[in-house]
Design an enzyme around this catalytic site. Structure first.
Site, PDB file in Angstrom:
ATOM      1  N   TRP A 102       0.824  -1.212   0.000  1.00 29.27           N
ATOM      2  CA  TRP A 102       0.000   0.000   0.000  1.00 29.27           C
ATOM      3  C   TRP A 102       0.853   1.255   0.000  1.00 29.27           C
ATOM      4  O   TRP A 102       0.519   2.247  -0.644  1.00 29.27           O
ATOM      5  CB  TRP A 102      -1.012  -0.014   1.146  1.00 29.27           C
ATOM      6  CG  TRP A 102      -2.081  -1.033   0.893  1.00 29.27           C
ATOM      7  CD1 TRP A 102      -2.309  -2.183   1.585  1.00 29.27           C
ATOM      8  CD2 TRP A 102      -3.057  -1.015  -0.175  1.00 29.27           C
ATOM      9  NE1 TRP A 102      -3.357  -2.879   1.021  1.00 29.27           N
ATOM     10  CE2 TRP A 102      -3.830  -2.191  -0.042  1.00 29.27           C
ATOM     11  CE3 TRP A 102      -3.344  -0.132  -1.217  1.00 29.27           C
ATOM     12  CZ2 TRP A 102      -4.888  -2.500  -0.925  1.00 29.27           C
ATOM     13  CZ3 TRP A 102      -4.386  -0.434  -2.090  1.00 29.27           C
ATOM     14  CH2 TRP A 102      -5.135  -1.605  -1.948  1.00 29.27           C
ATOM     15  N   ASP A 172      -2.213   6.551   6.221  1.00 28.99           N
ATOM     16  CA  ASP A 172      -3.241   5.723   5.579  1.00 28.99           C
ATOM     17  C   ASP A 172      -3.649   4.650   6.595  1.00 28.99           C
ATOM     18  O   ASP A 172      -3.004   3.617   6.703  1.00 28.99           O
ATOM     19  CB  ASP A 172      -2.673   5.084   4.303  1.00 28.99           C
ATOM     20  CG  ASP A 172      -3.643   4.062   3.697  1.00 28.99           C
ATOM     21  OD1 ASP A 172      -4.763   3.898   4.228  1.00 28.99           O
ATOM     22  OD2 ASP A 172      -3.261   3.429   2.686  1.00 28.99           O
ATOM     23  N   LYS A 196     -12.882  -1.892   5.834  1.00 28.57           N
ATOM     24  CA  LYS A 196     -12.150  -2.806   6.721  1.00 28.57           C
ATOM     25  C   LYS A 196     -12.641  -2.692   8.160  1.00 28.57           C
ATOM     26  O   LYS A 196     -13.133  -3.659   8.717  1.00 28.57           O
ATOM     27  CB  LYS A 196     -10.651  -2.533   6.630  1.00 28.57           C
ATOM     28  CG  LYS A 196     -10.041  -3.203   5.399  1.00 28.57           C
ATOM     29  CD  LYS A 196      -9.251  -2.301   4.528  1.00 28.57           C
ATOM     30  CE  LYS A 196      -8.902  -2.989   3.218  1.00 28.57           C
ATOM     31  NZ  LYS A 196      -8.107  -2.153   2.342  1.00 28.57           N
TER      32      LYS A 196
END
Ligand SMILES: *Cc1c(COP(=O)(O)O)cnc(C)c1O
Length: 360
Positions: A102, A172, A196
């Protein structure tokens, strides 16, 4: 009907109490005679839902008053671009810490807008650890420092918050937001895709320090400018109303379950016992350095990869689903976000022990 323990990395489980409440309110939300998804986003019913959701996440995370909470579309991935678009101001360089898949995506996107200084990377160690604070080479001229507190694919998580002085820190938090208390005042921007740890997909929650808003250049489209969304209470255009409502129900669920400290206690216990089960066996292994192990995503391998398919099939029979590891890592991955009951982790451990006895 029997619900499974779903170990998916995202979209992931939503608390059953939330799904039931949504079901009860599906046709007629609190006497309004309509479903939330049929309401005008500017009507008083939806406005009250939106305001309550914001008030609840503010209280759960103790978000200071000089931060805005934006409810946006485009997922976390749009933030990879919106962060440089809004935060560079007159600078042309930003620091990025590279800890895995990511981070890399965020870096690739930032390179469209500025010079990226890699302040640290653990790629040489196959991303199996996070860098120590002493390894960070931060550039005092950077517009901001970006990092990924929890790498969802690698299962690697920072055990500390980087100190960046006056340079805004951007995180993030897609796969770790709301999993434990954090000090929001240490951050310039926190962003997270909802699917999530917050609720269904379709929403990104973006928490921005107010002084960082309003500096985007003229070439930045309205939809990508934090100021547009701040000035319009995240209703410049039609927001994802139903997802916003469900996120609000999840925030209430956290409050009803003892708040974030209690959630953190359960999360830690869930992660500790799963890692202990892995470490105590010679059949399962997790390659991540102990201090950097994720509370949320637990990758593990079997001593004999030929058994992966059997493991997955037998687990599924028992209602333990979506345990297949990310294609880039292989093996298994158990994502155990807030909504995964402790009983789900217990059931997984019990199955792992039995499986090892039969095949180990
Ligand atoms: C899932 C994930 C993303 C991508 O989120 P989208 O909402 O699909 O754009 C980004 N960063 C992290 C850490 C993630 O776990």
């Amino acid at each position: 009907m029997s619900r499974v323990f779903n170990f998916s990395a995202g979209p992931a489980m939503v608390p059953e109490a939330v799904l039931k409440q949504a079901q009860e309110e599906m046709l007629d939300w609190q006497g309004s005679g309509m479903s939330v998804m049929e309401m005008s986003h500017r009507g008083k019913e939806f406005m009250s839902i939106a305001e309550q959701a914001e008030a609840d996440i503010r209280s759960i995370m103790e978000i200071p008053n000089n931060y805005k909470v934006l409810f946006l579309q485009g997922g976390a991935s749009s933030q990879f671009a919106m962060v440089p678009m809004n935060l560079l101001k007159d600078k042309n360089t930003a620091d990025y810490i590279n800890t895995g898949a990511w981070s890399k995506k965020a870096i690739a996107e930032a390179k469209r807008y500025c010079e990226v200084n890699i302040a640290a990377t653990t790629e040489a160690d196959n991303f199996m650890r996070t860098p120590a604070a002493s390894e960070l080479s931060l550039n005092s001229d950077a517009a901001y420092v970006h990092y990924t507190p929890n790498e969802t694919i690698g299962g690697v998580e920072f055990p500390y918050v980087p100190e960046t002085g006056d340079v805004p820190l951007v995180a993030d938090m897609s796969s770790t937001i709301l999993s434990r208390p954090i000090d929001v005042s240490k951050f310039g921007v926190i962003y997270a895709g909802a699917q999530k740890n917050i609720g269904p997909a379709g929403l990104a929650v973006v928490i921005v320090r107010e002084d960082l808003i309003g500096h985007a250049g003229n070439n930045v489209p309205a939809m990508f400018n934090y100021k547009t969304h701040m000035d319009n209470d995240s209703m410049y255009n039609t927001p994802p109303t139903y997802t916003w409502y469900l996120a609000g129900l999840v925030f209430q669920w956290i409050k009803n379950n003892g708040g974030i400290n209690k959630i953190a206690e359960v999360n830690k216990r869930k992660a500790d016992k799963l890692y202990a089960a892995i470490d105590d066996s010679s059949f399962y292994a997790n390659p991540v350095e102990k201090e950097s192990r994720s509370w949320m995503n637990v990758p593990f391998t079997l001593a004999n990869a030929d058994l992966d398919g059997v493991f997955l099939a037998e687990a599924k029979e028992l209602g333990l689903t979506t345990l297949k590891g990310h294609r880039s890592v292989g093996g298994m991955r158990a994502s155990i976000y807030n909504a995964m009951p402790e009983a789900g982790v217990d059931a997984l451990i019990e199955f792992m022990v039995q499986f090892e006895k039969r095949y180990g």
